[in-house]
Design an enzyme around this catalytic site. Structure first.
Site, short mmCIF file in Angstrom:
data_model
loop_
_atom_site.label_atom_id
_atom_site.label_comp_id
_atom_site.label_asym_id
_atom_site.label_seq_id
_atom_site.Cartn_x
_atom_site.Cartn_y
_atom_site.Cartn_z
N THR A 10 0.83 -1.21 0.00
CA THR A 10 0.00 0.00 0.00
C THR A 10 0.87 1.26 0.00
O THR A 10 0.76 2.12 -0.89
CB THR A 10 -0.91 -0.01 1.25
OG1 THR A 10 -1.66 -1.23 1.24
CG2 THR A 10 -1.87 1.17 1.25
N VAL A 11 1.75 1.38 0.99
CA VAL A 11 2.53 2.61 1.13
C VAL A 11 3.64 2.69 0.08
O VAL A 11 3.91 3.75 -0.50
CB VAL A 11 3.14 2.71 2.56
CG1 VAL A 11 3.88 4.03 2.73
CG2 VAL A 11 2.05 2.57 3.62
N LYS A 100 6.01 2.13 12.70
CA LYS A 100 5.98 2.57 14.11
C LYS A 100 6.33 1.44 15.06
O LYS A 100 6.89 1.67 16.14
CB LYS A 100 4.62 3.16 14.49
CG LYS A 100 3.45 2.20 14.39
CD LYS A 100 2.67 2.43 13.15
CE LYS A 100 1.81 1.27 12.76
NZ LYS A 100 1.07 1.54 11.53
N VAL A 127 3.47 7.90 12.27
CA VAL A 127 2.39 8.31 13.18
C VAL A 127 1.39 9.15 12.40
O VAL A 127 1.75 10.15 11.77
CB VAL A 127 2.94 9.15 14.35
CG1 VAL A 127 1.81 9.56 15.29
CG2 VAL A 127 4.01 8.38 15.12
N GLY A 129 -0.29 8.66 9.66
CA GLY A 129 -0.26 8.62 8.20
C GLY A 129 0.12 9.92 7.53
O GLY A 129 1.25 10.38 7.62
N ILE A 131 -0.77 12.98 8.13
CA ILE A 131 -0.77 14.23 8.89
C ILE A 131 0.66 14.62 9.25
O ILE A 131 1.37 13.83 9.87
CB ILE A 131 -1.60 14.09 10.21
CG1 ILE A 131 -3.01 13.63 9.91
CG2 ILE A 131 -1.59 15.40 10.97
CD1 ILE A 131 -3.85 13.34 11.16
N GLY A 182 -12.80 -3.81 4.68
CA GLY A 182 -11.37 -3.52 4.52
C GLY A 182 -10.84 -2.40 5.40
O GLY A 182 -9.70 -1.97 5.28
N LYS A 200 2.50 4.56 18.71
CA LYS A 200 2.53 5.91 18.13
C LYS A 200 2.69 6.97 19.21
O LYS A 200 3.43 7.95 19.01
CB LYS A 200 1.25 6.15 17.32
CG LYS A 200 1.18 5.29 16.05
CD LYS A 200 -0.22 5.35 15.42
CE LYS A 200 -0.30 4.58 14.12
NZ LYS A 200 -1.69 4.42 13.65
N GLY A 307 -3.70 5.01 4.63
CA GLY A 307 -4.09 4.97 3.22
C GLY A 307 -2.89 5.23 2.33
O GLY A 307 -1.91 5.86 2.74
P1 NAP Z 1 1.75 -4.04 2.78
O1 NAP Z 1 0.69 -3.50 1.89
O2 NAP Z 1 1.54 -5.35 3.44
O3 NAP Z 1 3.11 -4.10 1.93
C1 NAP Z 1 4.28 -4.70 2.40
C2 NAP Z 1 5.27 -4.77 1.26
O4 NAP Z 1 6.51 -5.23 1.78
C3 NAP Z 1 4.87 -5.74 0.14
O5 NAP Z 1 5.22 -5.18 -1.10
C4 NAP Z 1 5.69 -6.99 0.44
O6 NAP Z 1 6.08 -7.66 -0.74
C5 NAP Z 1 6.93 -6.39 1.07
N1 NAP Z 1 7.52 -7.30 2.05
C6 NAP Z 1 7.06 -7.57 3.29
N2 NAP Z 1 7.89 -8.44 3.90
C7 NAP Z 1 8.88 -8.72 3.02
C8 NAP Z 1 10.03 -9.54 3.05
N3 NAP Z 1 10.32 -10.29 4.14
N4 NAP Z 1 10.83 -9.57 1.99
C9 NAP Z 1 10.54 -8.83 0.89
N5 NAP Z 1 9.47 -8.01 0.80
C10 NAP Z 1 8.65 -7.97 1.85
O7 NAP Z 1 2.10 -3.01 3.95
P2 NAP Z 1 1.70 -1.43 4.02
O8 NAP Z 1 0.27 -1.31 4.40
O9 NAP Z 1 2.19 -0.73 2.81
O10 NAP Z 1 2.52 -0.99 5.32
C11 NAP Z 1 3.92 -0.82 5.27
C12 NAP Z 1 4.38 -0.11 6.54
O11 NAP Z 1 3.77 1.17 6.61
C13 NAP Z 1 4.02 -0.83 7.85
O12 NAP Z 1 5.06 -0.65 8.78
C14 NAP Z 1 2.77 -0.09 8.30
O13 NAP Z 1 2.58 -0.12 9.71
C15 NAP Z 1 3.10 1.31 7.85
N6 NAP Z 1 1.93 2.16 7.64
C16 NAP Z 1 0.95 1.75 6.81
C17 NAP Z 1 -0.15 2.57 6.59
C18 NAP Z 1 -1.25 2.16 5.65
O14 NAP Z 1 -2.19 2.93 5.47
N7 NAP Z 1 -1.17 0.99 5.01
C19 NAP Z 1 -0.24 3.82 7.25
C20 NAP Z 1 0.81 4.22 8.09
C21 NAP Z 1 1.89 3.37 8.27
P3 NAP Z 1 5.02 -8.35 -1.73
O15 NAP Z 1 4.24 -7.21 -2.33
O16 NAP Z 1 5.83 -9.07 -2.75
O17 NAP Z 1 4.17 -9.24 -0.87
N1 HSE Z 2 -3.77 0.48 11.47
C1 HSE Z 2 -3.57 1.88 11.59
C2 HSE Z 2 -4.89 2.57 11.97
C3 HSE Z 2 -3.07 2.53 10.31
O1 HSE Z 2 -5.94 1.94 12.01
O2 HSE Z 2 -4.82 3.76 12.25
C4 HSE Z 2 -1.60 2.44 10.15
O3 HSE Z 2 -0.94 3.18 11.13
#
Ligand code: NAP
Ligand code: HSE
Length: 436
Positions: A10-11, A100, A127, A129, A131, A182, A200, A307
């Site tokens: 996603t990110v 985080k 922390v 997203g 903001i 979702g 956070k 997001g």
């Molecule tokens: P995600 O959608 O699950 O994506 C994770 C990515 O990392 C995927 O591309 C995955 O590869 C790759 N990956 C994970 N483990 C791996 C490994 N061992 N070796 C190689 N590649 C690996 O996660 P996300 O939602 O983007 O979140 C990423 C980080 O941002 C997390 O720390 C989360 O807490 C933080 N975050 C997320 C959001 C949000 O809105 N999603 C907001 C704030 C912070 P594949 O694609 O090949 O599976």
């Molecule tokens: N899972 C978190 C939330 C988003 O619901 O705020 C990523 O920090």
């Protein structure tokens, strides 16, 4: 500046989309080159086109690549994320992370390594997203003496509580619906048990109060036990229930002692928030952080806490800072004090027993003469002063009594409650919540 991206989920996808389409953004965005992208699977369909030889499953080769200046860690999880961050630092690369969980647990190890290597570790996306709150705390708000940081910093729980409030529904069915839509993850524990918000607030407190935080000292309680009945009663009393993360400096500023400045309250729990409070109207998946300091007073940051687009905006803002710093070249690598994190000592955190708060409690009791009098006497004996005590209704054959206390220490309130639990007339203590 050449960047290696660890993760294209996603990110990561949002980050790549911004870097590959720099038109009409700050001109420095166009100076940031996406050199390598590390993933787990090369065959997975992607929402962003990455040139064949840029994509790799060999993440170790990215953090060791001498042509890469900065590594963006957006893979999530504790390992191998922590090890890859440390290896990138050891190879002299700046790091940007949204993780985080890693920073809250291993921040001391990571920032010590970064300071020794003369590189920056930036975490705006970790922390709330999209903001911008980390950079303001480090820079624009740095001239203030911060008294408190109070936030709604978990979007999943805010979404669930908002729907419970609007629909009068209970936690479990709304969580199931949020998972189907979702908004909540298949394993929702980190969010609904308050652990994500604890990570956070530990990060925010460290920046606001200038010291390291032991995550184990952050009290956290989630929202599983919040019921539709409590939300309805809270509303009748002029409150909404929110999962708040609170970091507050205790007592007054003491000019003669630096030590006293470090005593903090650090807690995450569902809280009755007066409807007139600025955080009360922050609904759905939105996040907000209220910062109180001297001389600024109150300032509130509000926006999307997660997001693809919002979180990527925060990631790229860190890259922009790095690119600007590298371009200016005015300070040696890693030494700009407005970007680096150089705290050495740990903040002192007050035990929950000492925290002073108002309380809301809902009891089921015999509907008999003298019961309310007995409750008042018991609380009074433990120096708990009551703001209101009302018999709100009947629950089967029991009277439902809701009490709101004045401010009192957690220890005194809990001692009074323990005594009440043993009274023959008290059927059960259905819920206990803190009031802001
Ligand atoms: P995600 O959608 O699950 O994506 C994770 C990515 O990392 C995927 O591309 C995955 O590869 C790759 N990956 C994970 N483990 C791996 C490994 N061992 N070796 C190689 N590649 C690996 O996660 P996300 O939602 O983007 O979140 C990423 C980080 O941002 C997390 O720390 C989360 O807490 C933080 N975050 C997320 C959001 C949000 O809105 N999603 C907001 C704030 C912070 P594949 O694609 O090949 O599976
Ligand atoms: N899972 C978190 C939330 C988003 O619901 O705020 C990523 O920090």
């Amino acid at each position: 500046m050449r960047v290696g991206l660890l993760g294209l989920g996603t990110v990561g996808s949002g980050t790549a989309k911004i870097l590959l389409d720099p038109a009409h953004r700050h001109p420095l965005v166009g100076q940031i080159e996406l050199a390598k992208v590390g993933v787990r699977s090369l065959d997975k369909p992607r929402s962003v086109a990455i040139e064949g030889d840029c994509l790799t499953t060999d993440l170790e080769s990215i953090v060791a690549d001498p042509t890469i200046d900065a590594v963006v860690e957006v893979m999530g999880g504790l390992e191998p994320a922590r090890s890859l961050i440390l290896k990138a630092i050891a190879h002299g690369k700046h790091v940007v992370t949204a993780n985080k969980a890693v920073i809250a647990r291993y921040g001391d190890e990571i920032f010590t390594a970064a300071n020794q290597a003369g590189v920056y570790v930036l975490l705006e996306a970790a922390v709330a997203g999209g903001i911008p709150v980390i950079q303001p705390l480090k820079q624009a708000l740095g001239v203030n003496r911060i008294h408190a940081v109070t936030g709604i910093i978990n979007g999943t729980t805010n979404y669930i509580l908002t729907r419970m409030q609007r629909e009068g529904g209970d936690f479990e069915p709304i969580l199931a619906d949020a998972q189907r839509l979702g908004y909540a993850e298949a394993d929702p524990s980190a969010d609904v048990d308050g652990l994500d918000a604890a990570d956070k607030i530990a990060i925010l407190a460290s920046l606001a109060f200038g010291g390291r935080i032991k995550l184990s000292e952050v009290y956290s309680e989630g929202i599983r036990q919040v019921t539709a009945a409590d939300i309805a009663y809270a509303e009748r009393l002029g409150f909404v229930i929110k999962l708040l993360a609170i970091a507050r400096r205790e007592g007054e500023f003491d000019e003669s002692s630096d030590e006293a400045l470090d005593q903090l309250q650090l807690r995450v729990h569902p809280t009755l928030v007066p409807v007139s409070h600025p955080l009360a109207s922050v609904n759905d998946v939105y996040n907000a952080i209220l910062i109180e300091g001297d001389p600024i007073g109150q300032v509130m940051f509000f926006g999307p806490g997660a997001g693809e687009g919002p979180t990527a905006s925060a990631v790229v803002s860190d890259l922009l800072n790095l690119a600007a710093n590298v371009r200016a070249g005015t300070t040696p690598q890693g030494t700009n004090p407005l970007l680096a994190c150089s705290h050495q000592h740990y903040c002192k955190v007050s035990p929950m027993a000492d925290i002073v708060s108002r309380f809301y409690v809902r009891l089921l009791a015999e509907d008999a003469p003298g019961v309310i009098g007995k409750l008042g006497t018991c609380f009074g004996r433990h120096q708990v002063s009551l703001e209101s005590i009302v018999q709100i209704g009947q629950h089967e054959t029991r009277a439902e009594i809701v009490i709101v206390s004045h401010e009192v220490t957690e220890a005194k309130f809990q001692t009074a409650l323990d005594e009440l639990r043993d009274y023959a007339e008290i059927h059960s203590v259905a819920s206990v919540l803190r009031v802001l």
